[in-house]
Design a protein around this motif. Structure first.
Motif, PDB file in Angstrom:
ATOM      1  N   GLN A  90      30.894  40.298  75.049  1.00 19.82           N
ATOM      2  CA  GLN A  90      30.764  39.108  75.882  1.00 19.82           C
ATOM      3  C   GLN A  90      30.106  37.972  75.088  1.00 19.82           C
ATOM      4  OE1 GLN A  90      32.024  39.097  78.936  1.00 19.82           O
ATOM      5  NE2 GLN A  90      32.479  41.279  79.059  1.00 19.82           N
ATOM      6  N   THR A  93      28.408  35.202  77.152  1.00 21.94           N
ATOM      7  CA  THR A  93      27.148  35.632  77.745  1.00 21.94           C
ATOM      8  C   THR A  93      26.050  35.660  76.695  1.00 21.94           C
ATOM      9  OG1 THR A  93      28.356  36.981  79.356  1.00 21.94           O
ATOM     10  CG2 THR A  93      26.020  37.470  79.053  1.00 21.94           C
ATOM     11  N   GLN A 265      28.774  41.923  83.578  1.00 21.63           N
ATOM     12  CA  GLN A 265      30.164  41.618  83.239  1.00 21.63           C
ATOM     13  C   GLN A 265      30.794  42.901  82.703  1.00 21.63           C
ATOM     14  OE1 GLN A 265      27.743  39.984  81.115  1.00 21.63           O
ATOM     15  NE2 GLN A 265      27.242  38.494  82.705  1.00 21.63           N
TER      16      GLN A 265
END
Length: 278
Positions: A90, A93, A265
């Motif tokens: 991610q 993120t 996520q």
């Protein structure tokens, strides 16, 4: 092809290894073991080979407790994997967390608080990963994993198998037929962590593939949120090809609140193995 199941079930990650095995057929148990290194074996060696043999057979009612345990432990492994390993998948993120850490310094002027910020963020990721995954687990344990016979053994075109080693159930996998597109979904694959590295997952996967061939399905499909690369390599070694990927997958039990979206996520990958053209 006929298949019917009136209930909705929860999707799951597939926990798997990447070693060779021998496929079997739906209505017979099969045995797999590592091949001997020489043409002839003495009695002691033969006994050792027998001890290492893995049997793949259909689910029986007495397996329920061990099957649920293996499934539960496999799902619980997802909590740290999703919270920490999953962050590497991610990049957006990662950038956001770095930005929050920098903002913490400019707003507080405290080096101590700034150094603690990454730990707080990781702690929040673990908390939300545990919250979501436990909600998902509760859903699964109250649907198909609560009554395996009803969901997988009774409907035509579906089945559930267990891998047995030394009289103990050490692995599980399910096949669920889908009449709408004439495919079968490989589901619920998990191997007891104490018995991984023996080719059990690959043997279970091949069991599903042969089941699909014998029941004239056009393809085998699966979906996975596995973080470990080894699981994806396993599917590819079985002949699966990735057909899609989602960075914003929603597991059952997710509330999609702002904080949950910030700290949880998960990447969802879809695979397909085409057996024949329609």
């Amino acid at each position: 092809m006929h298949f019917s199941s009136p209930k909705m079930v929860c999707e799951t990650k597939i926990v798997a290894d990447e070693h060779d095995a021998i496929p079997g057929t739906k209505k017979e148990s099969i045995m797999w073991s590592s091949p001997p290194s020489s043409a002839a074996l003495n009695p002691a060696e033969a006994k050792d080979v027998r001890k290492d043999a893995v049997f793949i057979r259909e689910f029986e009612r007495g397996d329920q407790e061990e099957v649920r345990r293996i499934f539960y432990e496999g799902i619980m492994e997802r909590i740290p994997n999703t919270a920490f390993r999953g962050l590497r998948q991610q990049p957006k993120t990662q950038f956001l967390y770095a930005l929050l850490t920098v903002m913490c310094f400019f707003m507080t002027k405290s080096v101590t608080l700034t150094c603690c910020a990454p730990l707080i963020l990781m702690g929040a990721r673990y908390y939300y990963s545990r919250k979501v995954i436990q909600s998902y687990l509760d859903c699964a344990l109250h649907t198909d994993m609560a009554d395996i016979e009803d969901y997988y053994m009774k409907p035509t075109g579906s089945c559930f198998w267990v891998a047995v080693l030394d009289g103990r159930v050490v692995g599980i996998v399910a096949a669920q037929g889908r009449e709408d597109d004439n495919t079968v979904e490989l589901r619920r694959m998990s191997v007891d962590s104490r018995y991984r590295g023996k080719g059990i997952a690959k043997a279970l996967g091949r069991r599903v593939l042969e089941f699909a061939v014998r029941n004239n399905y056009a393809a085998v499909v699966l979906g996975t949120t596995a973080v470990k690369l080894a699981a994806h390599k396993l599917y590819e070694s079985l002949g699966f090809r990735r057909t899609g990927q989602s960075e914003d997958y929603r597991l059952p039990g997710m509330s999609r609140s702002p904080l949950e979206r910030l700290f949880f996520q998960i990447r969802y990958s879809r695979y397909r193995l085409q057996l024949r053209e329609e």
